[in-house]
Design an enzyme around this catalytic site. Structure first.
Site, PDB file in Angstrom:
ATOM      1  N   GLY A   1      40.285  50.006  32.361  1.00  9.45           N
ATOM      2  CA  GLY A   1      39.369  48.870  32.332  1.00  9.45           C
ATOM      3  C   GLY A   1      38.025  49.091  32.992  1.00  9.45           C
TER       4      GLY A   1
ATOM      5  N   ARG B   1      53.158  43.715  13.477  1.00 13.64           N
ATOM      6  CA  ARG B   1      51.840  43.840  14.085  1.00 13.64           C
ATOM      7  C   ARG B   1      51.003  42.580  13.814  1.00 13.64           C
ATOM      8  NH1 ARG B   1      48.537  48.570  15.438  1.00 13.64           N
ATOM      9  NH2 ARG B   1      50.397  49.798  15.112  1.00 13.64           N
TER      10      ARG B   1
ATOM     11  N   MET C   1      44.346  50.146  22.798  1.00 16.10           N
ATOM     12  CA  MET C   1      45.016  51.253  22.116  1.00 16.10           C
ATOM     13  C   MET C   1      45.767  50.834  20.849  1.00 16.10           C
ATOM     14  SD  MET C   1      43.911  53.744  23.753  1.00 16.10           S
ATOM     15  CE  MET C   1      44.867  55.128  23.126  1.00 16.10           C
TER      16      MET C   1
ATOM     17  N   LEU D   1      43.729  47.597  14.840  1.00  9.28           N
ATOM     18  CA  LEU D   1      43.733  46.238  14.297  1.00  9.28           C
ATOM     19  C   LEU D   1      43.896  46.296  12.783  1.00  9.28           C
ATOM     20  CD1 LEU D   1      40.754  44.777  16.358  1.00  9.28           C
ATOM     21  CD2 LEU D   1      43.199  44.523  16.832  1.00  9.28           C
TER      22      LEU D   1
ATOM     23  N   ASN E   1      33.654  48.069  19.353  1.00  8.12           N
ATOM     24  CA  ASN E   1      34.506  49.055  20.015  1.00  8.12           C
ATOM     25  C   ASN E   1      33.625  50.108  20.668  1.00  8.12           C
ATOM     26  OD1 ASN E   1      36.950  50.428  20.688  1.00  8.12           O
ATOM     27  ND2 ASN E   1      36.557  51.872  19.010  1.00  8.12           N
TER      28      ASN E   1
ATOM     29  N   HIS F   1      33.746  54.231  21.700  1.00  6.14           N
ATOM     30  CA  HIS F   1      34.513  55.446  21.408  1.00  6.14           C
ATOM     31  C   HIS F   1      33.868  56.620  22.155  1.00  6.14           C
ATOM     32  CE1 HIS F   1      37.068  58.054  18.994  1.00  6.14           C
ATOM     33  NE2 HIS F   1      36.031  58.854  18.884  1.00  6.14           N
TER      34      HIS F   1
ATOM     35  N   ASP G   1      37.671  54.102  13.446  1.00  6.20           N
ATOM     36  CA  ASP G   1      36.408  54.550  14.063  1.00  6.20           C
ATOM     37  C   ASP G   1      35.308  54.792  13.034  1.00  6.20           C
ATOM     38  OD1 ASP G   1      37.679  54.525  16.601  1.00  6.20           O
ATOM     39  OD2 ASP G   1      38.478  56.527  16.235  1.00  6.20           O
TER      40      ASP G   1
END
Ligand code: GRF
Length: 218
Positions: free
Chosen positions: A14, A67, A92, A95, A109, A111, A147
């Site tokens: 975090g 999910r 992790m 989606l 996001n 990366h 990604d």
């Protein structure tokens, strides 16, 4: 118009969440973290949220039949807090379309590589092993690929000959903590314009040349 409400999704340490909380406290980011959701009850990010007096929910995917059902729970919580931007900060879980279509161009996001190089996981190690001279980090919108979404901002860092995965990771994370709050502020200010898959920043002009050759100063 009120402040942009953030829902931050975490799974681990975090530090990006912390950077966002800190920039808000310093008055450098005009947004509020309304809710932190973790899929992992042991994430240190939960402590950070509590310390910042931010409500936290744990949604453990194991306790749901699918999910999508777990995502429904996450979406229900985000809805309850009226979240305007979903911020993935070391989350992790991938989606599904189900979730992504509920927040079109409203999920970001970060990366730890210069996308589209090194998508996926363990990418700092992969960049080091590959022998690239620069790597860095990318903030992007989420689309249905892994990604692959439109890139908002990137920062590069040099790879040094004596780098280990740890030293390189630290250099990348330091940049992550700078660029993620910037990307969120640009979104909050409505300055991100999407054309095709390119993201433009309203009113931005390049003023300075940055060094982009590594190794240099030989
Ligand atoms: C960061 O390296 C980020 O790029 C990746 O996951 C890591 C999260 O770190 N998506 P932290 O939990 O914010 O410290």
């Amino acid at each position: 118009m009120g402040k942009l409400k953030l829902g931050v999704l975490v799974s681990g340490n975090g530090t990006n969440l912390q950077a966002i909380i800190d920039r808000i406290k310093e008055g450098k980011l005009s947004a509020s973290v309304e809710i932190v959701i973790s899929d992992n009850e042991n994430a240190y990010a939960i402590e950070r949220a509590r310390h910042g007096n931010i409500p936290v929910h744990t949604v453990s995917y194991k306790s749901f039949a699918s999910r999508e059902k777990a995502e429904d729970r996450v979406m229900e919580i985000l809805g309850k807090y009226n979240v305007g931007l979903v911020v993935l900060a070391g989350y992790m879980k991938l989606l599904t379309k189900h979730f992504i279509s509920a927040f079109p161009m409203r999920i970001m996001n970060i990366h730890p590589a210069i996308l589209p190089s090194f998508p996926g996981i363990n990418v700092i190690q992969k960049a080091l092993e590959h022998g690239v001279k620069f790597t860095g980090c990318t903030v992007h919108f989420i689309d249905e690929g892994a990604d692959t979404g439109p890139i908002i901002i990137q920062a590069v860092v040099p790879v040094k000959d004596n780098d280990t995965e740890e030293t390189l990771a630290q250099r990348i994370h330091d940049k992550e903590h700078i660029i993620y709050p910037i990307a969120i502020q640009l979104f909050a200010d409505n300055r991100l314009i999407l054309k095709g898959r390119r993201v433009f920043v309203k009113g931005y002009e390049y003023s300075q040349r940055q060094p982009s050759i590594n190794p240099y100063n030989l």
